[in-house]
Design a protein around this motif. Structure first.
Motif, mmCIF file in Angstrom:
data_model
loop_
_atom_site.group_PDB
_atom_site.id
_atom_site.type_symbol
_atom_site.label_atom_id
_atom_site.label_comp_id
_atom_site.label_asym_id
_atom_site.label_seq_id
_atom_site.Cartn_x
_atom_site.Cartn_y
_atom_site.Cartn_z
ATOM 1 N N GLN A 132 0.870 -1.166 0.000
ATOM 2 C CA GLN A 132 0.000 0.000 0.000
ATOM 3 C C GLN A 132 0.906 1.214 0.000
ATOM 4 N N THR A 133 0.748 2.116 -0.962
ATOM 5 C CA THR A 133 1.671 3.232 -1.085
ATOM 6 C C THR A 133 1.496 4.247 0.038
ATOM 7 N N ASP A 134 0.268 4.521 0.491
ATOM 8 C CA ASP A 134 0.043 5.473 1.568
ATOM 9 C C ASP A 134 0.423 4.844 2.898
ATOM 10 N N LYS A 135 1.081 5.631 3.747
ATOM 11 C CA LYS A 135 1.497 5.122 5.052
ATOM 12 C C LYS A 135 0.421 5.407 6.084
ATOM 13 N N SER A 136 -0.401 4.427 6.336
ATOM 14 C CA SER A 136 -1.422 4.532 7.369
ATOM 15 C C SER A 136 -1.923 3.145 7.719
ATOM 16 N N LEU A 137 -2.287 2.970 8.977
ATOM 17 C CA LEU A 137 -2.878 1.715 9.432
ATOM 18 C C LEU A 137 -4.385 1.832 9.619
ATOM 19 N N LEU A 138 -4.880 3.064 9.647
ATOM 20 C CA LEU A 138 -6.303 3.324 9.874
ATOM 21 C C LEU A 138 -6.901 4.016 8.654
ATOM 22 N N TRP A 139 -8.029 3.483 8.151
ATOM 23 C CA TRP A 139 -8.641 3.991 6.925
ATOM 24 C C TRP A 139 -10.126 4.237 7.119
ATOM 25 N N GLU A 140 -10.583 5.372 6.617
ATOM 26 C CA GLU A 140 -11.997 5.731 6.679
ATOM 27 C C GLU A 140 -12.719 5.232 5.434
ATOM 28 N N ILE A 141 -13.897 4.653 5.631
ATOM 29 C CA ILE A 141 -14.724 4.153 4.540
ATOM 30 C C ILE A 141 -16.006 4.981 4.498
ATOM 31 N N SER A 142 -16.296 5.591 3.356
ATOM 32 C CA SER A 142 -17.491 6.426 3.243
ATOM 33 C C SER A 142 -18.061 6.303 1.834
ATOM 34 N N GLY A 143 -19.162 7.025 1.599
ATOM 35 C CA GLY A 143 -19.772 7.025 0.270
ATOM 36 C C GLY A 143 -20.703 5.849 0.057
ATOM 37 N N LYS A 144 -21.198 5.740 -1.159
ATOM 38 C CA LYS A 144 -22.098 4.667 -1.587
ATOM 39 C C LYS A 144 -23.302 4.522 -0.645
ATOM 40 N N VAL A 190 -17.634 5.052 17.168
ATOM 41 C CA VAL A 190 -18.413 4.191 16.268
ATOM 42 C C VAL A 190 -19.480 3.436 17.057
ATOM 43 N N ASP A 191 -20.339 2.743 16.322
ATOM 44 C CA ASP A 191 -21.413 1.974 16.955
ATOM 45 C C ASP A 191 -20.998 0.545 17.270
ATOM 46 N N SER A 192 -20.150 -0.037 16.413
ATOM 47 C CA SER A 192 -19.833 -1.466 16.527
ATOM 48 C C SER A 192 -18.342 -1.730 16.321
ATOM 49 N N TYR A 193 -17.899 -2.841 16.884
ATOM 50 C CA TYR A 193 -16.522 -3.308 16.702
ATOM 51 C C TYR A 193 -16.556 -4.715 16.102
ATOM 52 N N ASN A 197 -14.220 -12.550 0.624
ATOM 53 C CA ASN A 197 -15.349 -12.945 1.467
ATOM 54 C C ASN A 197 -15.752 -11.820 2.411
ATOM 55 N N TRP A 198 -14.767 -11.181 3.028
ATOM 56 C CA TRP A 198 -15.052 -10.121 3.997
ATOM 57 C C TRP A 198 -15.689 -8.907 3.338
ATOM 58 N N VAL A 199 -15.160 -8.531 2.185
ATOM 59 C CA VAL A 199 -15.697 -7.349 1.503
ATOM 60 C C VAL A 199 -17.119 -7.614 1.009
ATOM 61 N N ASN A 200 -17.452 -8.849 0.797
ATOM 62 C CA ASN A 200 -18.847 -9.185 0.480
ATOM 63 C C ASN A 200 -19.756 -9.009 1.692
ATOM 64 N N GLU A 201 -19.202 -9.194 2.889
ATOM 65 C CA GLU A 201 -19.980 -9.085 4.123
ATOM 66 C C GLU A 201 -20.075 -7.642 4.631
ATOM 67 N N MET A 202 -19.037 -6.853 4.419
ATOM 68 C CA MET A 202 -18.934 -5.526 5.029
ATOM 69 C C MET A 202 -20.044 -4.544 4.650
ATOM 70 N N PRO A 203 -20.478 -4.488 3.386
ATOM 71 C CA PRO A 203 -21.515 -3.491 3.046
ATOM 72 C C PRO A 203 -22.770 -3.588 3.894
ATOM 73 N N GLU A 204 -23.280 -4.791 4.103
ATOM 74 C CA GLU A 204 -24.494 -4.940 4.909
ATOM 75 C C GLU A 204 -24.235 -4.569 6.365
ATOM 76 N N ILE A 205 -23.046 -4.907 6.879
ATOM 77 C CA ILE A 205 -22.711 -4.626 8.272
ATOM 78 C C ILE A 205 -22.669 -3.131 8.547
ATOM 79 N N GLN A 212 -23.984 -0.644 6.638
ATOM 80 C CA GLN A 212 -24.975 0.148 5.917
ATOM 81 C C GLN A 212 -25.688 1.152 6.820
ATOM 82 N N ASN A 213 -26.087 0.715 8.019
ATOM 83 C CA ASN A 213 -26.869 1.590 8.911
ATOM 84 C C ASN A 213 -26.175 1.873 10.235
ATOM 85 N N GLN A 214 -24.876 1.629 10.283
ATOM 86 C CA GLN A 214 -24.135 1.898 11.512
ATOM 87 C C GLN A 214 -22.670 2.167 11.167
#
Length: 286
Positions: free
Chosen positions: A23-35, A68-71, A240-248, A250-252
């Motif tokens: 991964q070219t960017d140096k970070s261990l923590l990433w924000e997911i937004s949009g969609k 956040v709401d969940s871990y 497999n995980w990325v298939n699961e993440m959107p539903e998880i 979506q509302n939290q």
């Protein structure tokens, strides 16, 4: 809590602490937004075990979890049933002395004693994955450890977060049985015999500097990390995980914690999320 530490150490440690992807960017923590997400979620790359003096836990990481709401981790170790299943799955009904042909058994016996000062008889009813975990403990130049999954779980439980896992214990154990066999154990010991603590020290230095590209370049050279193992332990699970993440998420808002090995590369979580239309950007943690 000791059982929790032991369970995590004998499981997730064996899956992701050996390698980290590009991964070219140096970070261990990433924000997911949009969609259409109502709130942003986050994914944090861990190293499953680290010496206490090298432990990296900043206010930004802690505050992100707090807000956040969940871990969600790879496995939900907040569920006591999962811990029991994990402990049981680390034991083998077939003795090691019967699973290995005599020549390989004697080679492993000699390496365990010479390299990590362990008696092979104590592993007689351990699975191959459990043996790998014990060797990994010995590859660190310390006895006082921190485990990111445990620390984050404790904080999440105190904050009464909803807990979850991206896969089941049974799924993880199946991956371990396919990927970390007797040959991998012997290769690990040969590497440790040759390099001592240097491999682990280098890995930790790269992790602390958030240099995931450097970690990928360095750890990909491990003799036991074949293309087949890499595909089983990382690529398939990432999809497999990325298939699961959107539903998880979506509302939290969710804080996902997974081995840093799963973040980068063309089949890494970050790239797969972007390909699915999400905005993924690094968060400065220090």
């Amino acid at each position: 809590m000791r059982k929790l530490v032991k369970s995590i150490a004998l499981s997730v440690l064996t899956l992701s602490s050996f390698i980290t992807t590009a991964q070219t960017d140096k970070s261990l923590l990433w924000e997911i937004s949009g969609k259409g997400l109502e709130k942003p979620s986050y994914v944090f790359g861990t190293i499953h075990m680290i010496c206490q003096d090298d432990y990296l836990m900043t206010e930004t990481i802690q505050n992100t979890l707090k807000n956040v709401d969940s871990y969600y981790a790879e496995i939900n170790f907040g569920d006591q049933q999962n811990i029991a299943i994990m402990q049981k799955s680390m034991m083998s009904e077939i003795p090691l002395s019967e699973r290995l042909e005599p020549a390989k058994y004697n080679e492993l016996k000699s390496l365990l004693k010479e390299v990590v000062d362990l008696d092979i008889t104590q592993f007689e009813y351990f699975t191959d994955a459990a043996i790998v975990s014990m060797i990994t403990f010995k590859s660190f130049p310390c006895t006082d450890f921190k485990m990111y999954e445990m620390e984050l779980l404790q904080a999440a439980m105190l904050q009464q977060k909803k807990l979850g896992g991206l896969e089941t214990v049974e799924q993880q154990m199946e991956i371990l049985s396919k990927s970390l066999g007797q040959d991998a154990i012997i290769e690990m010991l040969h590497d440790l015999k040759k390099e001592g603590f240097e491999n682990t020290k280098k890995m930790v230095e790269l992790y602390k500097s958030e240099n995931v590209q450097g970690l990928y370049d360095y750890m990909k050279t491990s003799s036991y990390m074949t293309d087949e193992v890499y595909n089983e332990m990382l690529t398939k699970r990432n999809h497999n995980w990325v298939n699961e993440m959107p539903e998880i998420m979506q509302n939290q808002s969710v804080f996902f914690a997974v081995g840093a090995a799963h973040l980068g590369g063309n089949n890494g979580i970050l790239k797969l999320l972007k390909d699915n239309g999400y905005t993924v950007k690094p968060v400065k943690i220090q």
